[in-house]
Scaffold this active site. Structure first.
Site, PDB file in Angstrom:
ATOM      1  N   PRO A   2       5.582  -3.237  -6.605  1.00  0.00           N
ATOM      2  CA  PRO A   2       5.737  -4.695  -6.678  1.00  0.00           C
ATOM      3  C   PRO A   2       4.405  -5.372  -6.987  1.00  0.00           C
ATOM      4  CG  PRO A   2       6.885  -3.815  -4.772  1.00  0.00           C
ATOM      5  CD  PRO A   2       6.072  -2.690  -5.338  1.00  0.00           C
ATOM      6  N   GLU A   3       4.426  -6.315  -7.927  1.00  0.00           N
ATOM      7  CA  GLU A   3       3.228  -7.055  -8.294  1.00  0.00           C
ATOM      8  C   GLU A   3       3.313  -8.456  -7.696  1.00  0.00           C
ATOM      9  OE1 GLU A   3       2.643  -6.582 -12.541  1.00  0.00           O
ATOM     10  OE2 GLU A   3       3.175  -4.463 -12.441  1.00  0.00           O
ATOM     11  N   HIS A  93      15.218   6.612   5.705  1.00  0.00           N
ATOM     12  CA  HIS A  93      13.905   6.155   5.258  1.00  0.00           C
ATOM     13  C   HIS A  93      13.508   4.805   5.852  1.00  0.00           C
ATOM     14  CE1 HIS A  93      13.922   9.499   2.496  1.00  0.00           C
ATOM     15  NE2 HIS A  93      14.983   9.025   1.851  1.00  0.00           N
ATOM     16  N   ARG A 112       9.304   6.338  -0.594  1.00  0.00           N
ATOM     17  CA  ARG A 112       8.104   7.082  -0.982  1.00  0.00           C
ATOM     18  C   ARG A 112       7.092   7.221   0.156  1.00  0.00           C
ATOM     19  NH1 ARG A 112       7.653   6.906  -6.661  1.00  0.00           N
ATOM     20  NH2 ARG A 112       5.811   8.253  -6.417  1.00  0.00           N
ATOM     21  N   ARG A 156     -19.277  -8.760 -19.399  1.00  0.00           N
ATOM     22  CA  ARG A 156     -18.613  -7.519 -18.984  1.00  0.00           C
ATOM     23  C   ARG A 156     -18.184  -6.723 -20.210  1.00  0.00           C
ATOM     24  NH1 ARG A 156     -16.572  -7.241 -13.510  1.00  0.00           N
ATOM     25  NH2 ARG A 156     -16.942  -9.187 -12.370  1.00  0.00           N
TER      26      ARG A 156
END
Length: 280
Positions: A2-3, A93, A112, A156
């Site tokens: 998830p972002e 889980h 996971r 950069r």
């Protein structure tokens, strides 16, 4: 994983679901999920009788606040929260359960098993790992300004995509939304950050904000297994222009989208709309 848009959506749904609920006890079935304190029994004892007051977000992390403690939670690949009645069967889980005094339970499920939880005194979390080195919030209008972003890129030599994925620089964007933002701005992911012209920096800054804002409004992207705290899928995957569209025609020019690897991450670009000018 998830972002920012997905975590923001989970934050909003959890605020609706658990704000004002008092914890009767906590069951920890997978101790390694609890990173701090080291003793999961102490973690559970500290939360007993505490009431969740709000849920906030910092980057890809959730902050579940009580009056004097804060639970910092990272969902990693497939972690998810859900509110259940106490008599509902516990799914496989399910690793941590917050039992509330009203007979409901907040359950943390993680197939996971990569998710983490840290419990701190309120305010301490910003001086300790995992939050202490996080960069700019891209949806914070006060801090993520064009001028700040321009200074951040100046000098950069890092490729722009890995730089934007660096959580110590800008938080929460993630692979999906970096690809989408770079496409919207017409910038190749392998361009050196310092090579971007002022107009390109402005386009990229705007693309990041607009892409993330649109994704939040759509409830995030359910590309894999993501659902929010109410079990609902995000819908922004229907608006993706390049991510996951290898071989399909670009919606702008019709050129097939290609997939390469940049900075160790699968990367989707339109070779015509996102030419690498540094190699011209």
């Amino acid at each position: 994983m998830p972002e920012l848009p997905e975590v923001e959506t989970v934050k909003r749904t959890l605020n609706e679901l658990i704000t004002g609920k008092t914890i009767q006890k906590v069951s920890v079935h997978l101790p390694r999920i609890v990173q701090h304190p080291e003793d999961p029994g102490l973690f559970a004892a500290m939360l007993e009788s505490r009431t969740f007051r709000s849920v906030e977000r910092r980057g890809k992390f959730l902050r579940l606040l009580t009056d004097d403690l804060v639970l910092v939670s990272h969902l990693r690949m497939e972690g998810r929260y859900g509110l259940y009645a106490s008599d509902e069967p516990v799914e496989k889980h399910t690793h941590v359960i917050f039992h509330f005094t009203d007979g409901t339970e907040l359950r943390y499920k993680d197939v996971r098993q990569f998710g983490t939880m840290h419990l701190f005194a309120l305010g301490e979390e910003f001086t300790r790992a995992p939050l202490h080195k996080l960069g700019l919030e891209p949806l914070d209008e006060q801090t993520f300004t064009l001028e700040v972003f321009r200074r951040l890129l100046s000098g950069r030599t890092t490729k722009i995509k890995p730089l934007l994925l660096n959580q110590e620089v800008v938080v929460g964007i993630g692979n999906i939304y970096v690809d989408e933002s770079l496409f919207t701005a017409g910038i190749h992911p392998e361009r050196e950050a310092s090579s971007l012209k002022p107009a390109e920096v402005k386009r990229l800054h705007q693309a990041i904000v607009e892409t993330l804002s649109s994704a939040v409004a759509a409830g995030g992207s359910s590309v894999k297994s993501y659902v929010n705290g109410q079990g609902e899928m995000g819908m922004f995957q229907q608006e993706l222009k390049v991510y996951g569209r290898k071989g399909l025609p670009c919606e702008r020019c019709g050129t097939p989208i290609i997939r390469t690897v940049v900075g160790g991450r699968g990367t989707h670009t339109c070779p015509k709309c996102q030419k690498d000018k540094s190699r011209a």
